[in-house]
Design a protein around this motif. Structure first.
Motif, PDB file in Angstrom:
ATOM      1  N   MET A 274       0.823  -1.223   0.000  1.00  0.00           N
ATOM      2  CA  MET A 274       0.000   0.000   0.000  1.00  0.00           C
ATOM      3  C   MET A 274       0.852   1.267   0.000  1.00  0.00           C
ATOM      4  SD  MET A 274      -3.023  -1.334   2.484  1.00  0.00           S
ATOM      5  CE  MET A 274      -3.913   0.200   2.661  1.00  0.00           C
ATOM      6  N   VAL A 275       2.007   1.222   0.663  1.00  0.00           N
ATOM      7  CA  VAL A 275       2.903   2.393   0.635  1.00  0.00           C
ATOM      8  C   VAL A 275       3.374   2.627  -0.800  1.00  0.00           C
ATOM      9  CG1 VAL A 275       5.222   3.184   1.290  1.00  0.00           C
ATOM     10  CG2 VAL A 275       3.638   2.377   3.044  1.00  0.00           C
ATOM     11  N   GLU A 276       3.798   1.549  -1.452  1.00  0.00           N
ATOM     12  CA  GLU A 276       4.255   1.686  -2.848  1.00  0.00           C
ATOM     13  C   GLU A 276       3.121   2.255  -3.716  1.00  0.00           C
ATOM     14  OE1 GLU A 276       5.741  -1.916  -4.682  1.00  0.00           O
ATOM     15  OE2 GLU A 276       5.722  -0.971  -6.674  1.00  0.00           O
ATOM     16  N   ARG A 277       1.919   1.702  -3.528  1.00  0.00           N
ATOM     17  CA  ARG A 277       0.780   2.121  -4.354  1.00  0.00           C
ATOM     18  C   ARG A 277       0.381   3.579  -4.070  1.00  0.00           C
ATOM     19  NH1 ARG A 277      -3.595  -2.475  -4.128  1.00  0.00           N
ATOM     20  NH2 ARG A 277      -1.954  -3.717  -5.067  1.00  0.00           N
ATOM     21  N   ALA A 278       0.406   3.952  -2.801  1.00  0.00           N
ATOM     22  CA  ALA A 278       0.009   5.327  -2.449  1.00  0.00           C
ATOM     23  C   ALA A 278       0.999   6.334  -3.043  1.00  0.00           C
ATOM     24  CB  ALA A 278      -0.075   5.485  -0.936  1.00  0.00           C
ATOM     25  N   LEU A 279       2.291   5.994  -2.978  1.00  0.00           N
ATOM     26  CA  LEU A 279       3.301   6.900  -3.551  1.00  0.00           C
ATOM     27  C   LEU A 279       3.171   6.984  -5.069  1.00  0.00           C
ATOM     28  CD1 LEU A 279       6.304   5.875  -1.273  1.00  0.00           C
ATOM     29  CD2 LEU A 279       5.297   8.172  -1.417  1.00  0.00           C
ATOM     30  N   THR A 280       2.867   5.843  -5.692  1.00  0.00           N
ATOM     31  CA  THR A 280       2.674   5.838  -7.153  1.00  0.00           C
ATOM     32  C   THR A 280       1.495   6.727  -7.524  1.00  0.00           C
ATOM     33  OG1 THR A 280       3.526   3.591  -7.204  1.00  0.00           O
ATOM     34  CG2 THR A 280       2.326   4.318  -9.151  1.00  0.00           C
ATOM     35  N   THR A 281       0.427   6.663  -6.733  1.00  0.00           N
ATOM     36  CA  THR A 281      -0.745   7.516  -6.981  1.00  0.00           C
ATOM     37  C   THR A 281      -0.363   8.991  -6.842  1.00  0.00           C
ATOM     38  OG1 THR A 281      -2.178   5.776  -6.159  1.00  0.00           O
ATOM     39  CG2 THR A 281      -3.131   7.976  -6.268  1.00  0.00           C
ATOM     40  N   CYS A 282       0.425   9.302  -5.815  1.00  0.00           N
ATOM     41  CA  CYS A 282       0.878  10.696  -5.640  1.00  0.00           C
ATOM     42  C   CYS A 282       1.637  11.166  -6.877  1.00  0.00           C
ATOM     43  CB  CYS A 282       1.796  10.833  -4.428  1.00  0.00           C
ATOM     44  SG  CYS A 282       1.000  10.621  -2.855  1.00  0.00           S
ATOM     45  N   LEU A 283       2.558  10.307  -7.360  1.00  0.00           N
ATOM     46  CA  LEU A 283       3.374  10.680  -8.519  1.00  0.00           C
ATOM     47  C   LEU A 283       2.488  10.945  -9.739  1.00  0.00           C
ATOM     48  CD1 LEU A 283       6.185  11.067  -9.736  1.00  0.00           C
ATOM     49  CD2 LEU A 283       6.284   8.597 -10.136  1.00  0.00           C
ATOM     50  N   GLN A 284       1.524  10.039  -9.958  1.00  0.00           N
ATOM     51  CA  GLN A 284       0.597  10.243 -11.099  1.00  0.00           C
ATOM     52  C   GLN A 284      -0.134  11.574 -10.955  1.00  0.00           C
ATOM     53  OE1 GLN A 284      -1.856   6.812 -10.695  1.00  0.00           O
ATOM     54  NE2 GLN A 284      -0.535   5.523 -11.972  1.00  0.00           N
ATOM     55  N   ARG A 285      -0.543  11.865  -9.736  1.00  0.00           N
ATOM     56  CA  ARG A 285      -1.302  13.105  -9.516  1.00  0.00           C
ATOM     57  C   ARG A 285      -0.440  14.346  -9.763  1.00  0.00           C
ATOM     58  NH1 ARG A 285      -5.048  11.035  -4.401  1.00  0.00           N
ATOM     59  NH2 ARG A 285      -6.392   9.829  -5.780  1.00  0.00           N
ATOM     60  N   ILE A 286       0.818  14.295  -9.345  1.00  0.00           N
ATOM     61  CA  ILE A 286       1.702  15.450  -9.593  1.00  0.00           C
ATOM     62  C   ILE A 286       1.861  15.634 -11.099  1.00  0.00           C
ATOM     63  CG2 ILE A 286       4.031  16.395  -9.305  1.00  0.00           C
ATOM     64  CD1 ILE A 286       4.193  14.825  -6.654  1.00  0.00           C
ATOM     65  N   ARG A 287       2.036  14.510 -11.803  1.00  0.00           N
ATOM     66  CA  ARG A 287       2.208  14.607 -13.272  1.00  0.00           C
ATOM     67  C   ARG A 287       0.950  15.192 -13.910  1.00  0.00           C
ATOM     68  NH1 ARG A 287       5.348   8.895 -13.866  1.00  0.00           N
ATOM     69  NH2 ARG A 287       7.426   9.725 -13.560  1.00  0.00           N
ATOM     70  N   GLU A 288      -0.210  14.745 -13.442  1.00  0.00           N
ATOM     71  CA  GLU A 288      -1.468  15.265 -14.019  1.00  0.00           C
ATOM     72  C   GLU A 288      -1.613  16.770 -13.753  1.00  0.00           C
ATOM     73  OE1 GLU A 288      -3.704  11.028 -13.374  1.00  0.00           O
ATOM     74  OE2 GLU A 288      -4.466  12.772 -12.277  1.00  0.00           O
ATOM     75  N   GLN A 289      -1.248  17.155 -12.530  1.00  0.00           N
ATOM     76  CA  GLN A 289      -1.367  18.589 -12.183  1.00  0.00           C
ATOM     77  C   GLN A 289      -0.468  19.462 -13.052  1.00  0.00           C
ATOM     78  OE1 GLN A 289      -0.243  18.795  -8.042  1.00  0.00           O
ATOM     79  NE2 GLN A 289      -1.895  17.420  -7.452  1.00  0.00           N
ATOM     80  N   ASN A 290       0.661  18.881 -13.489  1.00  0.00           N
ATOM     81  CA  ASN A 290       1.635  19.704 -14.201  1.00  0.00           C
ATOM     82  C   ASN A 290       1.567  19.548 -15.716  1.00  0.00           C
ATOM     83  OD1 ASN A 290       3.353  21.095 -12.055  1.00  0.00           O
ATOM     84  ND2 ASN A 290       3.143  19.004 -11.294  1.00  0.00           N
ATOM     85  N   GLN A 291       0.521  18.844 -16.182  1.00  0.00           N
ATOM     86  CA  GLN A 291       0.398  18.670 -17.638  1.00  0.00           C
ATOM     87  C   GLN A 291      -0.099  19.927 -18.307  1.00  0.00           C
ATOM     88  OE1 GLN A 291      -2.014  15.228 -18.274  1.00  0.00           O
ATOM     89  NE2 GLN A 291      -0.263  13.857 -18.192  1.00  0.00           N
TER      90      GLN A 291
END
Ligand SMILES: Cc1cc2nc3c(=O)[nH]c(=O)nc-3n(C[C@H](O)[C@H](O)[C@H](O)COP(=O)(O)OP(=O)(O)OC[C@H]3O[C@@H](n4cnc5c(N)ncnc54)[C@H](O)[C@@H]3O)c2cc1C
Length: 291
Positions: A274-291
């Motif tokens: 879950m830690v790995e998955r939560a961090l991956t979700t954060c990364l995706q969200r940062i990328r989406e915010q900066n598109q």
């Protein structure tokens, strides 16, 4: 079950009542934990002091650099607040998995914190935000970091006559995102087997981790921050390999119990995933915010 119910109009009046009827008085907000404890005969208060209608303690306020949530804020208000649709999305995600609609319409975030269950869902996101509590008592006000407030299961540094009035935390810097994940035995109306809150900030112009804050619930006597996992990630490229290692370190730092919901080994495995998955979700969200 027999008790007198008091409805004070102000915080001062509530504290006066608590002092007058100590040690047989107890504050009640939504009552969703308290009533169950009374029914199960874990507590037997002679006086319940209803704080649910105290003025000024249910608001969510935003300044240029911080948020303040009144202790009587209900999950429904967090779920529907526009400020928590973006980089603070883990607050919305945690609020929306507490109980069912009826619970979320009445239960408060202050009650979740003071009840101090190791599986309390709203504690990890606040812990990951380094939140502080504002507390009022007979001798005045004080502020305490959430990470120092909860001592263990059902135990806090709150005296029986003090009232938590609000919870404060700073806004996140640019290139940040958050995520909350909960694993229960059923999808709804179930306390967490494990829950994870993650808050990731990337360096200004690289995809390396500038700051990582993780908090894990239901995998130790109280929700905790796996500091080794957080520290390991600083300066590392954000991605599968480093997130998996952070998950492994977080699992190592957990001290879960085996109970009717899950074995300790299963919980530890969940923490890693879950830690790995939560961090991956954060990364995706940062990328989406900066598109
Ligand atoms: C059906 C059901 C499902 C649930 N599901 C979940 C879940 O999925 N996840 C989860 O985390 N919890 C869950 N809960 C537990 C509960 O709803 C939450 O912990 C809730 O946030 C408690 O808030 P409350 O206002 O109802 O607390 P109350 O029962 O009113 O109070 C809880 C404790 O906090 C103290 N207190 C409350 N407010 C203050 C204050 N401002 N200052 C000082 N002391 C205070 C009270 O004296 C009491 O000791 C569930 C409960 C039920 C009944």
């Amino acid at each position: 079950m027999s008790f007198d119910l008091h409805r004070p109009a102000t915080v001062t009046e509530a504290i006066d009542l608590a002092q007058r009827f100590a040690p047989t008085a107890r504050y009640v907000a939504g009552g969703t934990d308290t009533v169950i404890q009374i029914n199960r005969k874990k507590i037997d208060p002679a006086h319940l002091i209803d704080v649910a209608c105290l003025p000024g303690l249910s608001e969510i306020t935003e300044t240029a650099d911080a948020f303040t949530l009144g202790a009587l804020t209900k999950y429904r208000s967090v779920e529907t607040h526009p400020a928590f649709q973006g980089d603070l999305r883990m607050l919305l995600e945690a609020a929306s998995v507490v109980g069912g609609h009826q619970v979320r319409n009445i239960a408060t975030i202050g009650g979740n914190i003071v009840n101090a269950s190791p599986a309390a869902d709203f504690v990890p996101p606040l812990l990951a935000l380094d939140a502080s509590l504002d507390i009022t008592g007979p001798t005045g006000r004080r502020s305490v970091a959430l990470r120092d407030f909860i001592i263990g299961p059902g135990r806090t540094h709150l005296s029986p006559v003090e009232i938590v009035t609000s919870i404060r935390f700073a806004k996140l810097p640019a290139r940040s995102a958050t995520a909350f994940l909960k694993e229960g035995r059923r999808r709804a109306m179930e306390i967490s087997v494990v829950c994870v809150a993650a808050c990731l900030t990337l360096e200004a112009s690289t995809s390396r981790c500038a700051s990582v804050r993780l908090a894990i619930g239901a995998a130790s006597p109280k929700a905790f921050r796996p500091e080794q996992a957080e520290g390991y990630l600083i300066g590392k490229p954000a991605g599968k390999e480093s997130f998996a290692e952070a998950g492994r370190l977080a699992a190592e730092a957990s001290s879960p119990i085996s109970d009717v919901r899950a074995s300790a080994g299963y919980r530890r495995g969940l923490v890693a995933v879950m830690v790995e998955r939560a961090l991956t979700t954060c990364l995706q969200r940062i990328r989406e915010q900066n598109q």
